[in-house]
Every structure is written in structure tokens, then in C-alpha cells.
Design an enzyme around this catalytic site. Sequence first.
Site, PDB file in Angstrom:
ATOM      1  CE1 TYR A 127      -3.784  -1.662   5.410  1.00 43.89           C
ATOM      2  CE2 TYR A 127      -3.537   0.607   4.691  1.00 43.89           C
ATOM      3  CZ  TYR A 127      -3.715  -0.725   4.388  1.00 43.89           C
ATOM      4  OH  TYR A 127      -3.833  -1.124   3.080  1.00 43.89           O
ATOM      5  CB  SER A 132      -0.869   0.012   1.258  1.00 40.01           C
ATOM      6  OG  SER A 132      -1.537   1.249   1.388  1.00 40.01           O
TER       7      SER A 132
HETATM    8  C1  8X3 Z   1      -5.006   1.661   1.341  1.00 42.94           C
HETATM    9  C2  8X3 Z   1      -4.484   2.966   0.900  1.00 42.94           C
HETATM   10  O1  8X3 Z   1      -4.694   5.483   1.291  1.00 42.94           O
HETATM   11  O2  8X3 Z   1      -6.122   4.065   2.649  1.00 42.94           O
HETATM   12  O3  8X3 Z   1      -4.061   0.662   1.240  1.00 42.94           O
HETATM   13  O4  8X3 Z   1      -3.761   4.142   3.061  1.00 42.94           O
HETATM   14  S1  8X3 Z   1      -4.786   4.195   2.037  1.00 42.94           S
END
Ligand code: 8X3
Length: 248
Positions: A146, A133
Site C-alpha cells: 500500500y 494517503s
Molecule cells: C490510509 C492511511 O495510516 O492506514 O490511507 O496508511 S494509513
Amino acid sequence: MDQTRTAVVTGASSGIGAATARHLARAGFHVFCAARRTDRIEALAAEIGGTPVACDVTDEQSVAGLARAVGDRLDLLVNNAGGAFGSGPVAEADSDDWRRTFEVNVIGLVQVTRALLPALLASGAGTILNVGSTAGRIAYEGGASYTTAKHGTQVVNETLRLELYDQPVRVMEIAPGMVKTEEFGLVRFRGDREKAEAVYAGVAEPLTADDVAETITWMATRPPHVSIDELVIRPKAQAAQHKVHRVV
Ligand code: 8X3
């Protein structure tokens, strides 16, 4: 000898995973569609002539079952299973959210890779393609579980490439930015559709799962001596994580 190329796609029950399974099947792969939700992967596998495999990437026994289902030889592994759980600031970090995010985005990816590596090596020209990502390239507020985990995905990717440099397996990563899928935002914001939708407010054309799946398929079908080490893909409207063109 059966020359049909085989692929495993984890997280194949929805979003980028399901779209990737479809695109790879169209490109001639026999796809093992791996995910926890059996009803979804059974329907998908029936549609594309693939094989459904119930698999929770965070569970070692379950991953061992995936390796058994795949057998001795595999051409392509798309480590797509992942996700963001929760959106709180670090000061209010929910340890369970953090554990869950690491379990699926990092440890799960490692477990699946370890289990399928012998079959990938046996193909003579295997490909590991990790779905990272842009969150693995930068930090942003309210996303640290995340962003930290996706930085981990990226480092696993780099490490694997170094460790396998003299083996017949290449290691690639695609790092998507803003992709509008049915579930990613809903999971991150615990089912709060308004918050999930707000991320894409006014953005004329976020990426779709198909945009990413098509690119994954292109990467996976380069000649074996070509490694697309890292590919960042964003909608044109997202010049950077915090710089998004919105028309409201
Ligand atoms: C998802 C992209 O922009 O939400 O992997 O971090 S973001």
C-alpha cells in the site's frame, strides 16, 4: 447552456467516495457516482440527484464506458477508488495482493484520468483531485504494498501537474492519515474486524469520511487559478504515522 458543474467520483460506493459525492452534490455539482457495486451507487445517486455509473477502474473497457456516460465536458474528477489489500511484511509478499493494490491505486487512477482528460480540458477549467494517503509520504512495517502504491499515486500526481502546466486543468492531491471508515481496515486485514479495530484503539477522534469529503469539496471549489497541490489531513491525535495519542 447548462452551467451545472459536473464531477466524477470513483470508489463512490462507500467511505470517502460516498461522502465526497454527497458533499459535492450539496455544493451544486451533478455527480457521476462510479463504482463496481451498482446497488450502492444507484441508491446514492438517487439520494443526491446524481448519475450512477457501474465502473471497475482496473478494467479499460469499463473505464471507457464511464467516459461515454460522462460525455464531452467534465469539471472535476475525484480519483478516490483505492485500498490496501493485505498487511504482510515484504519477506512474505503476496504477489497477487501487490498486483491488486497497484492495479487499483495506480493503474486504475491513470486509466480513469487518461479517459476523462479530454472532457476535463473541454471544460476550460478542469480539476483532477487524487485521493492519496499519508502512506504515500512515509513507510511503515507491514504495509509496503500500500505505501509503495500510494507513493506511486503521489508521483503520478506530480507528473501530471508538470505535464498539464499549460493546459486548463489543475492537479491536486489530498493525503489523509487515519480515517475510520466502514471498509478500509476490513479489506486490508481480510475481514478480521479485531485487527481492523485495533488500528483505532484508544484514538478518541480519528478522521471521518465526512471530514475528508468536506476538505475535498473545499479544495475543488477554490477559484480555478488556485491549486492546492498537496494537502495532508490527519486527526489531531496522529502527530505522525507512528506517533498516535491513544487513551486506553
Ligand atoms: C490510509 C492511511 O495510516 O492506514 O490511507 O496508511 S494509513
